[in-house]
Write an enzyme that holds these catalytic residues in place. Sequence first.
Site, PDB file in Angstrom:
ATOM      1  N   ARG A   1      84.510  56.942  11.544  1.00 27.20           N
ATOM      2  CA  ARG A   1      83.985  58.213  11.639  1.00 27.20           C
ATOM      3  C   ARG A   1      84.949  59.057  12.572  1.00 27.20           C
ATOM      4  NH1 ARG A   1      78.254  59.722  14.211  1.00 27.20           N
ATOM      5  NH2 ARG A   1      77.750  59.371  12.206  1.00 27.20           N
TER       6      ARG A   1
ATOM      7  N   HIS B   1      79.620  63.306   4.924  1.00 27.93           N
ATOM      8  CA  HIS B   1      78.875  62.321   5.400  1.00 27.93           C
ATOM      9  C   HIS B   1      78.099  61.550   4.462  1.00 27.93           C
ATOM     10  CE1 HIS B   1      76.872  59.815   8.257  1.00 27.93           C
ATOM     11  NE2 HIS B   1      76.166  60.646   9.033  1.00 27.93           N
TER      12      HIS B   1
ATOM     13  N   GLN C   1      74.983  58.908   4.947  1.00 28.52           N
ATOM     14  CA  GLN C   1      73.682  59.426   5.142  1.00 28.52           C
ATOM     15  C   GLN C   1      73.264  59.909   3.921  1.00 28.52           C
ATOM     16  OE1 GLN C   1      72.230  60.019   8.340  1.00 28.52           O
ATOM     17  NE2 GLN C   1      70.522  60.478   6.939  1.00 28.52           N
TER      18      GLN C   1
ATOM     19  N   ASP D   1      70.012  70.463   9.464  1.00 29.68           N
ATOM     20  CA  ASP D   1      70.935  69.542  10.216  1.00 29.68           C
ATOM     21  C   ASP D   1      71.068  70.548  11.742  1.00 29.68           C
ATOM     22  OD1 ASP D   1      72.689  67.888  11.345  1.00 29.68           O
ATOM     23  OD2 ASP D   1      74.116  68.363  10.165  1.00 29.68           O
TER      24      ASP D   1
ATOM     25  N   CYS E   1      69.052  64.448   9.121  1.00 35.93           N
ATOM     26  CA  CYS E   1      69.983  63.112   9.350  1.00 35.93           C
ATOM     27  C   CYS E   1      69.579  62.445  10.747  1.00 35.93           C
ATOM     28  CB  CYS E   1      71.257  63.416   9.138  1.00 35.93           C
ATOM     29  SG  CYS E   1      72.091  64.834  10.066  1.00 35.93           S
TER      30      CYS E   1
ATOM     31  N   ARG F   1      69.503  53.861   6.224  1.00 38.01           N
ATOM     32  CA  ARG F   1      70.950  53.872   6.548  1.00 38.01           C
ATOM     33  C   ARG F   1      71.264  52.292   6.235  1.00 38.01           C
ATOM     34  NH1 ARG F   1      73.916  57.693   9.338  1.00 38.01           N
ATOM     35  NH2 ARG F   1      75.486  56.497   8.833  1.00 38.01           N
TER      36      ARG F   1
HETATM   37  N1   CP Z   1      72.943  60.301  11.179  1.00 33.93           N
HETATM   38  C1   CP Z   1      73.876  59.975  11.838  1.00 33.93           C
HETATM   39  O1   CP Z   1      75.093  59.585  11.359  1.00 33.93           O
HETATM   40  O2   CP Z   1      73.591  59.673  13.001  1.00 33.93           O
HETATM   41  P1   CP Z   1      74.573  59.011  14.195  1.00 33.93           P
HETATM   42  O3   CP Z   1      75.469  60.217  14.746  1.00 33.93           O
HETATM   43  O4   CP Z   1      73.732  58.527  15.309  1.00 33.93           O
HETATM   44  O5   CP Z   1      75.347  57.984  13.497  1.00 33.93           O
HETATM   45  N1  NVA Z   2      76.421  67.625  11.453  1.00 30.46           N
HETATM   46  C1  NVA Z   2      76.338  66.780  12.192  1.00 30.46           C
HETATM   47  C2  NVA Z   2      75.810  65.532  11.481  1.00 30.46           C
HETATM   48  C3  NVA Z   2      75.520  64.216  12.608  1.00 30.46           C
HETATM   49  C4  NVA Z   2      74.925  62.948  12.191  1.00 30.46           C
HETATM   50  C5  NVA Z   2      77.608  66.348  13.043  1.00 30.46           C
HETATM   51  O1  NVA Z   2      78.741  66.387  12.358  1.00 30.46           O
HETATM   52  O2  NVA Z   2      77.672  66.156  14.044  1.00 30.46           O
END
Ligand code: CP
Ligand code: NVA
Length: 310
Positions: free
Chosen positions: A108, A135, A138, A230, A270, A298
């Site tokens: 990440r 992502h 997701q 989102d 998400c 997930r």
């Molecule tokens: N939806 C998602 O990726 O959540 P987290 O940021 O908690 O991993």
């Molecule tokens: N768009 C959000 C998604 C989180 C799962 C972010 O990048 O923070």
Amino acid sequence: MAIDMKGRNLATLHDLSLEEMQEIFAVAQEIKAKCKAGETTHLLKGKTLAMIFQKPSTRTRVSFEVGMAQLGGHALYLGPNDMQLNRGETIADTAKVLSRYVDGIMARVFAHDDILGLCENASVPVINGLSDLTHPCQVLADLLTIIEHRGELKGLKLAYIGDGNNMAHSLMLGCVKMGMDFTMAAPDEFQPDARIVKWTQEDAAATGAKALISTNPVEAVKDADIVYTDVWASMGQEAEHAARLKKFAGYEVNAKLVAHARKDYLFMHCLPAHRGEEVSAEVIDGPNSVVFDEAENRLHAQKAVMALMM
Ligand code: CP
Ligand code: NVA
């Protein structure tokens, strides 16, 4: 497992064919059924996944770690302060070193180029656990959730309302690849990345799906089977939060907006969500919301990805 995906990376959904996505859903459904029946699926016995986290996470961290344990393997959490990356060691060297210890890398990151750098330099599969651009994990979980609720994906219409961010990008790629129509509404300043829109148009042409990107939430949501939103300020954009609240006024997914969707629409997000900003509590906590099914999936979708690629 009919399609061989061993050794492959998952940087974006554009990397996967329709058949490979279908294979992931089929394996995920099989693994999920076994998990629910209490059967063990030690498909990755003795294997290790390194999990690089440059940003916080609840779902991604827990689902990958639990997923590896359920597959008979082990996951290693490497937070922002746990590695020499923070002190200037390169992504390339990190990828090469980790590849000598582990069987897969999930990351990440902020910059999507870091995912690409890991893919180029690692000799083990790399899975994108969220970058500023996409992502994919997701959306695999989201599409699995829609299959569970609607039986199939082809012909459905998903409307995404809000920021043209990583979620919007992966949703548009995933939807059209599966033959779903995708509509989106975002303010002018927050339209999606042109490169992703181009890929989306190419994939849509191949499946006959339609992709329509506008600034009008009511038009986007009209007759939608799924309404998705989102956060307006993603991780790393905290300083812009107050300014973004103003710029996204009128884009909240609330009862008035979803009245334009199909009566049996699914609401999806998400998570994490901000009630009273991108979505009203009435909608996210209402009967059409499947947000916790998405969160659960997930686990199952990623177990399938890991089992197939690692
Ligand atoms: N939806 C998602 O990726 O959540 P987290 O940021 O908690 O991993
Ligand atoms: N768009 C959000 C998604 C989180 C799962 C972010 O990048 O923070």
